[in-house]
Design an enzyme around this catalytic site. Structure first.
Site, short mmCIF file in Angstrom:
data_model
loop_
_atom_site.label_atom_id
_atom_site.label_comp_id
_atom_site.label_asym_id
_atom_site.label_seq_id
_atom_site.Cartn_x
_atom_site.Cartn_y
_atom_site.Cartn_z
N ASP A 134 0.82 -1.46 0.07
CA ASP A 134 -0.07 0.06 0.06
C ASP A 134 0.65 1.22 -0.03
OD1 ASP A 134 -2.30 1.58 0.03
OD2 ASP A 134 -2.44 1.77 2.27
N ARG A 141 -1.89 -3.25 -6.88
CA ARG A 141 -2.88 -4.03 -7.69
C ARG A 141 -2.61 -4.28 -9.07
NH1 ARG A 141 -7.67 0.62 -6.34
NH2 ARG A 141 -8.00 0.08 -4.33
N CYS A 214 -14.31 10.23 -4.61
CA CYS A 214 -14.39 9.00 -4.05
C CYS A 214 -14.55 9.00 -2.68
CB CYS A 214 -13.25 8.31 -4.32
SG CYS A 214 -13.42 6.49 -3.44
N ASP A 241 -17.54 0.99 0.68
CA ASP A 241 -17.55 -0.23 0.19
C ASP A 241 -18.81 -0.50 -0.82
OD1 ASP A 241 -15.73 -2.03 1.62
OD2 ASP A 241 -16.97 -2.00 3.31
N CYS A 243 -19.18 0.08 -3.98
CA CYS A 243 -18.61 -0.72 -5.22
C CYS A 243 -18.28 -2.01 -5.31
CB CYS A 243 -17.61 0.13 -6.19
SG CYS A 243 -15.84 0.30 -5.43
N ARG A 281 -5.60 10.28 23.28
CA ARG A 281 -5.32 9.13 24.12
C ARG A 281 -6.47 8.12 23.81
NH1 ARG A 281 -1.97 6.87 27.42
NH2 ARG A 281 -2.57 5.36 29.07
#
Length: 382
Positions: A134, A141, A214, A241, A243, A281
């Site tokens: 990532d 991908r 997005c 989520d 799509c 915290r």
């Protein structure tokens, strides 16, 4: 060295350490991806979270000396909670996207890649390896697609035949000449369900996304959410989520292979009002282990206020007034003002009027005016 035998041994070992799918590809430059990234940059469709150097994103030779291959791995994650908690009047809940359920996936994937590296080095001590997930330079991908993990769906996710798109992926560049695997045929066909389901039209066309629209990206930003997207966010406090849930290849997919991925429902679907008063915290203790915490508490709190406005939760009015009057952040105060306007009522109206008299920040004042306008429109319709 028998490279084919080593490949088979790596595949066998990967199954013993909790890797659900593994694929191998060449370390050749990702030429097609480079062209797409340049076009995305020209169109202003990038999120800004990516590695800015397109050359590094597409040329493994800039990341490891004399690379020969790339190993891609995938781990399936849950699509449903084993224990559910319900959102109800007075106790409304937000939702983190599935990719932020359980332990931060960066830590999980890095753990598997590290174990894989250690194993390879026991076999080939002088091998050169570089792993990433990532936040690394390469496109996870693009690597996964070329390594045969799955195909690139119209929703810009990697879709695997076995697990749908509910997979975390990562990769390792190596100096070893592994035979590349075959790619998986694109099976999206004429389906456009993901494009149709996108709340903001961020999926410009199959395989192309405008990250600036997005919801997943918007929930991670730190400024005020643009007006046109606020009503689209719903009760999402992190990620989206839509799509994925619309994709036919995800229908019926729900895997619980990894204990550390199991969501705590009070974290994955938290009560909204308590989020507004969390200290740094307290936020870190409760949410610090999930990937959705990476931007800190402020974006989550802003999104929680938008969610409360979505529910028109009148029980949240005192909490929102507290943010408007006491928070030091102009984004928090402005979002609270807008949310009060969406919820409406005499208490919200009076708070907005008071704030208009005392507030000096122009950004917050604009949101106060929006809130007042929303209430006046609502009352005019009654």
């Amino acid at each position: 060295m028998d490279i084919q035998k080593l490949k088979e041994e790596i595949i066998a070992y990967s199954k013993t350490i909790g890797i659900d799918k593994i694929g191998f590809t060449t370390a050749e430059p990702f030429t097609e991806l480079k062209n797409r990234l340049i076009r995305q940059q020209e169109l202003g469709y990038q999120s800004g979270f990516e590695e800015p150097d397109i050359e590094k994103r597409t040329n493994p030779a800039l990341l490891l000396k004399e690379p020969q291959s790339i190993i891609s791995i995938a781990l399936a994650y849950p699509a449903k909670m084993k224990i559910r908690v319900e959102s109800k009047k007075g106790e409304r809940r937000g939702i983190f996207s599935r990719a932020s359920w359980g332990l931060d996936y960066h830590r999980i994937i890095k753990d598997r890649l590290q174990k894989l590296e250690e194993y390879i080095l026991t076999k080939v001590p002088d091998a050169h390896l570089k792993s990433m997930v990532d936040t690394g330079e390469l496109s996870d991908r693009a690597v996964a697609v070329r390594a045969g993990i799955g195909w690139s769906g119209k929703n810009c996710s990697v879709i695997t035949p076995e697990f749908g798109s509910y997979v975390y992926i990562g990769e390792m560049i190596t100096s070893l000449p592994f035979e590349p695997d075959n790619s998986v045929e694109d099976q999206c066909g004429s389906c456009t369900k993901c494009l149709d389901a996108c709340p903001t039209g961020a999926l410009v066309q199959g395989g192309q996304i405008n990250a600036q629209r997005c919801i997943s990206f918007l929930t991670q930003t730190k400024g005020l959410i643009p007006n046109e997207f606020r009503d689209k966010i719903g009760n999402r406090v992190y990620g989206c989520d839509s799509c994925q849930t619309a994709c036919p290849y995800n229908k019926g997919k729900d895997f619980h292979f990894h204990g550390e991925m199991e969501p705590d429902p009070e974290v994955a679907k938290p009560l909204l009002k308590p989020l507004l008063s969390l200290s740094n915290r307290e936020f870190k203790v409760k949410f610090g282990h999930v990937s959705g915490a990476w931007r800190g508490k402020k974006p989550i709190q802003r999104n929680a206020m938008i969610a409360l406005a979505h529910f028109k939760d009148k029980t949240a009015v005192p909490d929102l007034i507290g943010v408007l009057e006491k928070d030091a952040s102009s984004v928090a105060k402005g979002t609270a003002a807008w949310a009060l306007g969406k919820i409406g009522g005499d208490q919200a109206l009076e708070a907005l009027k008071r704030a208009k008299q005392s507030e000096s920040d122009s950004e917050v004042l604009q949101e106060i005016e929006k809130g007042l306008l929303l209430i006046s429109i609502e009352r005019a319709d009654i």
